[in-house]
Write a protein that holds these residues in place. Structure first.
Motif, short mmCIF file in Angstrom:
data_model
loop_
_atom_site.label_atom_id
_atom_site.label_comp_id
_atom_site.label_asym_id
_atom_site.label_seq_id
_atom_site.Cartn_x
_atom_site.Cartn_y
_atom_site.Cartn_z
N ARG A 54 0.83 -1.20 0.00
CA ARG A 54 0.00 0.00 0.00
C ARG A 54 0.87 1.26 0.00
O ARG A 54 0.59 2.23 -0.71
N GLN A 55 1.94 1.23 0.79
CA GLN A 55 2.81 2.41 0.83
C GLN A 55 3.45 2.69 -0.52
O GLN A 55 3.58 3.84 -0.93
N HIS B 290 0.89 4.20 -2.67
CA HIS B 290 0.60 5.56 -2.21
C HIS B 290 1.64 6.56 -2.73
O HIS B 290 1.31 7.67 -3.13
N ARG B 291 2.88 6.12 -2.72
CA ARG B 291 3.94 7.00 -3.21
C ARG B 291 3.72 7.36 -4.67
O ARG B 291 3.86 8.51 -5.08
N ALA C 147 0.84 7.19 -6.25
CA ALA C 147 -0.39 7.98 -6.36
C ALA C 147 -0.10 9.46 -6.10
O ALA C 147 -0.67 10.34 -6.74
N GLY C 148 0.81 9.72 -5.17
CA GLY C 148 1.08 11.10 -4.79
C GLY C 148 2.05 11.80 -5.72
O GLY C 148 2.10 13.02 -5.77
N SER C 149 2.85 11.05 -6.44
CA SER C 149 3.92 11.70 -7.20
C SER C 149 3.74 11.65 -8.72
O SER C 149 4.16 12.57 -9.42
N ARG D 277 -3.75 5.21 -7.22
CA ARG D 277 -4.64 5.62 -6.14
C ARG D 277 -5.78 4.60 -5.97
O ARG D 277 -6.12 4.21 -4.86
N GLU E 191 -4.39 1.54 -4.45
CA GLU E 191 -4.09 1.79 -3.04
C GLU E 191 -5.37 1.66 -2.19
O GLU E 191 -5.37 1.03 -1.14
N LEU E 192 -6.44 2.27 -2.70
CA LEU E 192 -7.70 2.22 -1.96
C LEU E 192 -8.19 0.79 -1.81
O LEU E 192 -8.73 0.40 -0.78
#
Lengths: 541, 129
Positions: A51-52, A55-56, A58-60, A74, A77-78
């Motif tokens: 998940r981490q 997430h990385r 998804a954010g970048s 994203r 991740e969800l």
């Protein structure tokens, strides 16, 4: 440090990031596959790592020009998060599906050039965007369809097994349900979940269409298939994700509430909004922001919502934009009075985030579709004459400010009249669409392509040198001359002549276009089927 | 109102750190310090006294909300405003981050060309809250 320098530094970071992204995705694929292969249950810590990693990305990814990939990460991740929260052990097929999805993302990475707000580079050497891939499945009759779509410039392949589909990774699946069992084609589409589906059927009844909807179809055609109509739908389907986010202008003196709406729309649907506190700023807001929709508070000091709506409607340019009132007014009669003055609809405050987003998205979408339909040529889907001229002016003034170079290309199909005379106007239209498609596929996303007249096209290529533009058009010219056009039994070839001019040589939009036109005319004089550059023509004094 | 000048950026992803630095230093003309995790942010904030902390929500070790809570416990960092940055974008989450003391939320992915002005906008509105 100038904007240009900043962009150069960001571009360098983007290159580094693209490399890392590939590695990160590979690591995640390996993790998902490893978890799927385990016989025993999956421990939460392993899922948390996964998940981490997601997430990385998804954010970048979006910041570095891969917004679609960021969105996919994203979603994944969800999914992992839901699994973690519900404490239900994920099954091997679930994890393996996650691995497949990551694999798809990784494969697309190679073909996805980062989408940048402002391109810096011209055309990479030999660089062409990947053609749109179409997978066709069905009886032998589909061979003709495959051929016809290839003729329109799509990369087309008949595929019959899940393995073939997995390998081909089509953007669109065209499936002849008349000659196949549902189980056989669904096994194939299941391995390419991202592909849009066009279903062909022998049965055009309401029930058959409803079944197609339930089968997840994005398009439905009955035999005998109207190929141009199918091609139009196909183009429409694959061009959708490239849309810019919808834009909403919010006019509300309660800035805190307006800000909440802005964030909600951004967060829930990626909609860009601008908040205007004083009604008197609305015209400037419209001009600068060019929204798809305007939300207007009904009670504002100095100017009521309906007054403001009428004021906006004075200007023909904004007739197409829906004006929606936001109000605590729930009295139907007073709502009706407000609507009778101007405005298109009411949203009653307090409104839930979900309701606001849904209402705004639906109307913005409709408004965008209408604007595009108005600005686009019906036959080719390219930008119409007045709009492309406006884009040339915009690009011209942009390059004057930034000092960058942009090019304008004028293209004219050779001996078009004789094609019409020999094969009929239907074939003429087909040739025009063929070239339109080729241009769309070969030019970059940031380029603007317009149909200027009957068989005349104009392309505006921002951030592109004269040499790069000439080379790009030269390659398209070669490809076009090789395409086989089919009219009944006859097979023939068509060519075009083109002229290219640079904003560095002509500082007035009108002169720039004339220069490209003159160069194109020279190409015709020089024997057609060639590209000329406007500096060869008599330069302006 | 005092202008926004010194920003402490707390983020575990080095690529995002680098882009944010360009966005804030070069585009926005601010002074930027970066930390990789919540623990080092607590120390750096106390020592460097930034005007604002831009805090990633999800980080290994102490996450963003916990870091904020600890910042509020330390005398030296109690008053420093914090803006969260996150890829999590449910509207109720934004409200949540505000309710626990975040000035606002910047959503990832962000646009490097406008990040600085976005922070300044939030900064200028902070006293209205």
């Amino acid at each position: 440090m100038s904007d240009e320098d900043v962009r150069t530094r960001l571009a360098a970071l983007r290159v580094q990031y693209a490399e890392r992204l590939g590695n990160d995705l590979q690591t995640l694929i390996a993790q998902a596959r490893e978890l799927a292969a385990r016989q025993r249950s999956v421990e939460p810590a392993a899922l948390e790592t996964l998940r981490q990693g997601l997430h990385r990305i998804a954010g970048s990814a979006g910041t570095f020009g891969y917004p679609a990939l960021g969105q996919e990460a994203r979603e994944m991740e969800l999914w992992v998060q839901t699994v973690l929260e519900t404490a239900v052990a994920p099954t091997a097929p679930m994890l393996s599906a996650l691995g497949d999805r990551l694999c798809d993302s990784y494969r697309r990475l190679d073909t996805q050039a980062p989408t940048l707000a402002e391109p810096n580079a011209g055309y990479p050497p030999g660089g062409e965007e990947r053609p749109i891939r179409v997978g066709v499945m069905g009886a032998d009759a589909c061979g003709a369809l495959e051929q016809a779509l290839s003729g329109f410039g799509y990369a087309c392949r008949r595929s019959a097994t899940p393995d073939e589909w997995r390998e081909w990774q089509p953007d669109v699946a065209v499936i002849d349900t008349a000659s196949l069992s549902a189980a056989s084609w669904q096994a194939c589409t299941a391995v390419v979940p991202g592909a849009r589906r066009i279903l062909l059927s022998a049965d055009g009844s309401f029930d058959a269409r409803l079944q197609a909807v339930r089968d997840g179809a994005d398009g439905f055609f009955t035999h005998p298939v109207d190929v141009p109509a199918l091609e139009r739908r196909l183009r429409h389907l694959v061009s959708q994700p490239q849309q810019d986010p919808y834009r909403v202008l919010i006019v509300d003196d309660d800035t805190e509430l307006a800000e909440h709406f802005r964030l909600t729309l951004k967060a829930a649907a990626g909609i860009e909004s601008r908040v205007i506190e004083h009604p008197s700023d609305v015209l400037r807001g419209l001009r600068e922001f060019v929204p798809d929709l305007v939300l207007i508070d009904i009670n504002m000091p100095g100017c009521s919502g309906p007054e403001l709506a009428r004021l906006i409607r004075f200007d023909d340019d904004w007739l197409r934009i829906p004006l929606i009132y936001l109000s605590a007014e729930s009295d139907a009669q007073r709502q009706a009075q407000a609507l009778a003055q101007a405005g298109d609809d009411f949203l009653v405050k307090p409104i839930s985030d979900v309701a606001l987003t849904a209402a705004v998205t639906a109307r913005a979408q409709r408004s965008r579709q209408l604007s595009q339909a108005l600005a686009r040529d019906g036959l080719t889907g390219l930008i119409k004459h007045p709009a492309i001229k406006e884009l040339i002016e915009i690009e011209q003034s942009r390059t004057q400010r930034s000092g960058a170079e942009a090019c304008v290309v004028m293209i004219d199909i050779d001996c078009f009249k004789s094609i019409n005379d020999t094969y009929g106007h239907g074939t003429g239209d087909y040739v025009i669409r063929l070239l339109a498609n080729l241009l769309r596929q070969r030019l970059r996303r940031v380029d603007h392509i317009g149909r200027y007249g009957g068989e005349e096209f104009v392309a505006v290529l921002p951030a592109c040198s004269l040499d790069n533009a000439r080379e790009a058009i030269e390659r398209i010219r070669e490809s076009f001359a090789q395409l086989e056009c089919v009219a009944g039994e006859a097979v023939f070839h068509v060519t075009f002549s083109a002229g290219v001019a640079s904003t560095l040589d002509w500082t007035d939009a009108g002169a720039l276009l004339e220069a490209a036109d003159r160069a194109m005319y020279e190409a015709k004089q020089g024997g057609r089927n060639q590209v000329r550059v406007a500096r060869d023509a008599t330069p302006q004094t | 109102m005092q202008a926004l000048h010194r920003v402490l950026h707390v983020e575990d992803d080095p690529s995002i750190q680098e882009v944010a630095r360009i966005a804030l230093e070069v585009v926005g003309g601010m002074q930027v310090a970066s930390c990789d995790d919540g623990q080092s942010a607590l120390e750096k904030a106390a020592e460097w006294q930034p005007d604002l902390i831009l805090l990633d929500v999800m980080m290994p070790g102490i996450d963003g909300p916990t870091t904020l809570a600890r910042l509020r416990e330390q005398e030296a960092t109690r008053e420093i405003p914090v803006i969260f940055m996150t890829a999590k974008v449910q509207p109720n989450e934004i409200e949540h981050y505000r309710s626990i003391g975040g000035l606002d939320v910047v959503i990832k992915p962000f646009d490097p060309m406008t990040l600085a002005s976005q922070l300044r906008e939030i900064w200028e509105r902070k006293d209205e809250r």
